[in-house]
Motif scaffolding. Structure first.
Motif, short mmCIF file in Angstrom:
data_model
loop_
_atom_site.label_atom_id
_atom_site.label_comp_id
_atom_site.label_asym_id
_atom_site.label_seq_id
_atom_site.Cartn_x
_atom_site.Cartn_y
_atom_site.Cartn_z
N LEU A 391 2.44 34.21 -2.34
CA LEU A 391 2.15 35.61 -2.06
C LEU A 391 2.56 36.55 -3.19
CD1 LEU A 391 3.41 35.63 1.65
CD2 LEU A 391 1.03 35.59 0.89
N VAL A 392 3.60 36.20 -3.95
CA VAL A 392 4.09 37.07 -5.01
C VAL A 392 4.36 36.24 -6.26
CG1 VAL A 392 5.09 38.82 -3.50
CG2 VAL A 392 6.46 36.85 -4.17
N PRO A 393 4.23 36.85 -7.45
CA PRO A 393 4.43 36.08 -8.68
C PRO A 393 5.90 35.79 -8.99
CG PRO A 393 3.88 38.36 -9.19
CD PRO A 393 3.70 38.20 -7.71
N ALA A 394 6.81 36.66 -8.54
CA ALA A 394 8.23 36.48 -8.84
C ALA A 394 8.99 36.30 -7.54
CB ALA A 394 8.77 37.69 -9.61
N VAL A 395 9.56 35.12 -7.36
CA VAL A 395 10.27 34.79 -6.13
C VAL A 395 11.78 34.94 -6.38
CG1 VAL A 395 10.74 33.03 -4.39
CG2 VAL A 395 8.46 33.20 -5.44
N PRO A 396 12.47 35.76 -5.60
CA PRO A 396 13.92 35.87 -5.78
C PRO A 396 14.62 34.59 -5.33
CG PRO A 396 13.26 37.02 -3.80
CD PRO A 396 11.98 36.59 -4.48
N ARG A 397 15.88 34.47 -5.66
CA ARG A 397 16.64 33.33 -5.15
C ARG A 397 16.73 33.47 -3.63
NH1 ARG A 397 22.12 31.11 -4.47
NH2 ARG A 397 23.20 33.09 -4.78
N ILE A 398 16.39 32.40 -2.93
CA ILE A 398 16.44 32.38 -1.47
C ILE A 398 17.46 31.33 -1.06
CG2 ILE A 398 15.15 32.06 0.68
CD1 ILE A 398 12.61 32.78 -0.85
N ALA A 399 18.44 31.73 -0.26
CA ALA A 399 19.52 30.82 0.11
C ALA A 399 19.90 31.04 1.57
CB ALA A 399 20.74 31.05 -0.79
N ALA A 400 20.57 30.04 2.14
CA ALA A 400 21.03 30.12 3.53
C ALA A 400 22.45 30.65 3.57
CB ALA A 400 20.96 28.74 4.19
N SER A 401 22.72 31.52 4.50
CA SER A 401 24.05 32.11 4.61
C SER A 401 25.08 31.09 5.08
CB SER A 401 24.03 33.27 5.62
OG SER A 401 25.35 33.71 5.89
N PRO A 402 26.23 31.03 4.42
CA PRO A 402 27.31 30.16 4.91
C PRO A 402 27.94 30.70 6.19
CG PRO A 402 28.09 31.46 3.06
CD PRO A 402 26.62 31.73 3.18
N LEU A 403 27.66 31.98 6.51
CA LEU A 403 28.25 32.59 7.70
C LEU A 403 27.50 32.23 8.98
CD1 LEU A 403 28.89 36.14 6.19
CD2 LEU A 403 30.54 34.27 6.45
N ARG A 404 26.24 31.87 8.83
CA ARG A 404 25.41 31.43 9.96
C ARG A 404 25.47 32.42 11.12
NH1 ARG A 404 26.23 24.80 9.70
NH2 ARG A 404 25.58 24.62 7.51
N ASP A 405 25.79 31.93 12.33
CA ASP A 405 25.76 32.83 13.48
C ASP A 405 26.99 33.72 13.57
OD1 ASP A 405 27.56 30.87 14.16
OD2 ASP A 405 26.56 30.26 16.01
N GLU A 406 27.89 33.62 12.59
CA GLU A 406 29.05 34.51 12.52
C GLU A 406 28.77 35.74 11.66
OE1 GLU A 406 32.51 34.10 13.81
OE2 GLU A 406 31.26 32.94 15.19
N ALA A 407 27.57 35.87 11.11
CA ALA A 407 27.31 36.92 10.13
C ALA A 407 27.49 38.31 10.73
CB ALA A 407 25.91 36.77 9.56
N VAL A 408 26.89 38.58 11.86
CA VAL A 408 26.94 39.94 12.42
C VAL A 408 28.36 40.30 12.83
CG1 VAL A 408 26.14 41.44 14.28
CG2 VAL A 408 24.53 39.89 13.15
N VAL A 409 29.04 39.40 13.52
CA VAL A 409 30.40 39.72 13.97
C VAL A 409 31.36 39.83 12.79
CG1 VAL A 409 31.24 37.36 14.41
CG2 VAL A 409 32.04 39.25 15.83
N THR A 410 31.11 39.05 11.72
CA THR A 410 31.92 39.18 10.51
C THR A 410 31.70 40.54 9.87
OG1 THR A 410 31.87 36.79 10.11
CG2 THR A 410 32.39 38.20 8.23
N GLY A 411 30.45 40.98 9.80
CA GLY A 411 30.16 42.31 9.27
C GLY A 411 30.78 43.40 10.13
N ALA A 412 30.82 43.19 11.44
CA ALA A 412 31.44 44.17 12.33
C ALA A 412 32.93 44.29 12.05
CB ALA A 412 31.19 43.79 13.78
N VAL A 413 33.59 43.16 11.81
CA VAL A 413 35.01 43.20 11.44
C VAL A 413 35.20 43.95 10.12
CG1 VAL A 413 36.95 41.77 10.66
CG2 VAL A 413 35.69 41.15 12.73
#
Length: 434
Positions: A391-413
């Motif tokens: 779809l696009v000529p330049a693809v950014p680095r795409i990676a999986a979060s190590p925080l997984r399902d803890e991401a939102v609650v970690t950000g809340a903290v």
């Protein structure tokens, strides 16, 4: 103001600035001697000692003897009191509620979780469940609610200044629900409600892939890649949090990042199962496409032959569409189910269009796939990259979060810590109970 009053005010400001400088040094280490503090702050010893003693009196630091220092003088050791107060982070989702209680270094000291019995749970009952979960974490730590310095709750949709979602949310029946009010009744006024995608992005910037030098949760964002990061929360619904030039992208009324435009893209909305939406998350679409495939095979009135498309998934689900969840679909793909290309196309098409569009608009260096589906990065990332590249000529680095399902609650903290710091530490108010 008289000259004498001005001198007193200036002196108080200098003392506060000196103490804040010493506090910053103390928070970076478990403990520091007075000599080490002199070196770290580049201030004179008497100034350092006066500032450190002020922090001890206010309850933000402790002092202990450390033996003999340079030139035979007794060494004085100071340490930041991370337990001088606590903050609470909450992740309020359609199916789960998570609570994490943390000290002032952001270390989790207690946790609680509740499963929502029905995603269509009435708002009043959901709010009661959120309060119960929050109090569960507080009670586990043996703390009274009034000792919390700040509370932050993340929820789906653009959050208005009153702490409620009024326009669009992924939680059924939660529009207009008084989440902030309900929590303030339990914990006092220091409650903030924030969009869950913004919190997931903040978590990546502070403690995840985009943290750079900020893994301690206080001074993250030194990594240039983290300055331009898109976080794709991709479990039940697709949502985006984005840092552009090191600043969290909010837009008017905190409504930037809305992915409703995906409904206008025929390719993104193609071949959706009944009841699905193009802004459904990867997890939700995996479940929907997998259940549809198993139902089709069950209607054929015969177990599919080994190697046939869907045979592995059918076996893992016991032939029952209602037993298909996202993890089952990911397991079938890992096991080599020949239906994998069809399943991946269905579950990844909207996400690929979202990443491609955001790449053209924001030019991020990094796109982080966050939420529980990040655990399936081995299955999802490479197919997602290929689809974005179409779809696009330049693809950014795409990676999986190590925080997984803890991401939102970690950000809340993390955000609760920022609010606590602004209210107590920046102005050097006494610690609670001191």
């Amino acid at each position: 103001m008289s000259p004498g009053s001005r001198e007193i005010a200036d002196s108080a400001l200098v003392r506060r600035l000196n103490a804040a400088r010493v506090l910053t040094a103390l928070r970076a280490e478990p403990a520091l001697s007075s000599s080490a503090l002199v070196s770290r702050t580049d201030m004179a010893r008497p100034t350092v000692l006066a500032a450190a003693q002020l922090l001890v009196r206010l309850g933000w630091a402790t002092e202990s003897g450390g033996g003999t220092g340079a030139r035979g003088r007794p060494s004085r050791v100071f340490a930041f009191r991370a337990d001088a107060g606590h903050v609470l982070g909450l992740d309020v989702g359609a199916r789960t509620v998570r609570a994490r209680l943390a000290d002032l270094r952001g270390e989790v000291v207690a946790r609680a979780a509740r499963t929502v019995p029905d995603p269509r749970l009435p708002a009043a009952e959901r709010l009661a469940l959120v309060r119960e979960c929050a109090l569960g974490a507080v009670h586990e730590a043996g703390l009274a609610g009034h000792r919390l310095l700040a509370v932050c709750a993340g929820t789906s949709g653009p959050v208005d200044p009153d702490g409620a979602v009024h326009t669009r949310t992924g939680i059924p029946g939660f529009l207009g629900a008084g989440l902030r009010t309900a929590l303030a009744e339990e914990f006092g006024p220091d409650v903030v409600v924030e969009n869950d995608c913004n919190l997931a992005a903040l978590a990546e910037r502070r403690r995840g892939l985009a943290a750079g030098g900020g893994s301690d949760g206080h001074d993250g964002g030194d990594d240039p890649e983290g300055d331009d990061t898109v976080c794709l929360l991709a479990g039940e619904r697709l949502g985006v949090g984005a840092f552009v030039g090191g600043t969290l992208l909010r837009g008017a009324h905190n409504r930037a990042r809305d992915l409703g435009f995906l409904a206008l893209m025929p390719d993104a909305a193609r071949d959706l199962p009944a009841g699905a939406s193009p802004d459904d998350g990867i997890g939700a679409l995996a479940r929907a496409h997998g259940a549809r495939l198993v139902a089709e095979l069950a209607d054929a009135r015969g177990r599919p032959a080994p190697g046939a498309p869907g045979a592995v998934l059918y076996g893992l689900a016991g032939g029952a569409p209602e037993r298909v969840d996202a993890e089952t679909v990911f397991a079938a793909v890992r096991a080599g189910d020949t239906a994998a290309p069809r399943l991946l196309d269905g579950m990844l098409a909207p996400a690929a269009h979202a990443v491609a569009t955001l790449s053209m608009l924001l030019a991020p260096r990094l796109v982080v796939v966050s939420g529980a589906v990040a655990a399936a990065g081995d299955v999802l990332l490479e197919p997602l990259r290929r689809r974005v590249a179409r779809l696009v000529p330049a693809v950014p680095r795409i990676a999986a979060s190590p925080l997984r399902d803890e991401a939102v609650v970690t950000g809340a903290v993390c955000l609760a810590l920022e609010h606590a710091e602004a209210r107590y530490l920046t102005d050097l108010r006494p610690a609670p109970g001191c």
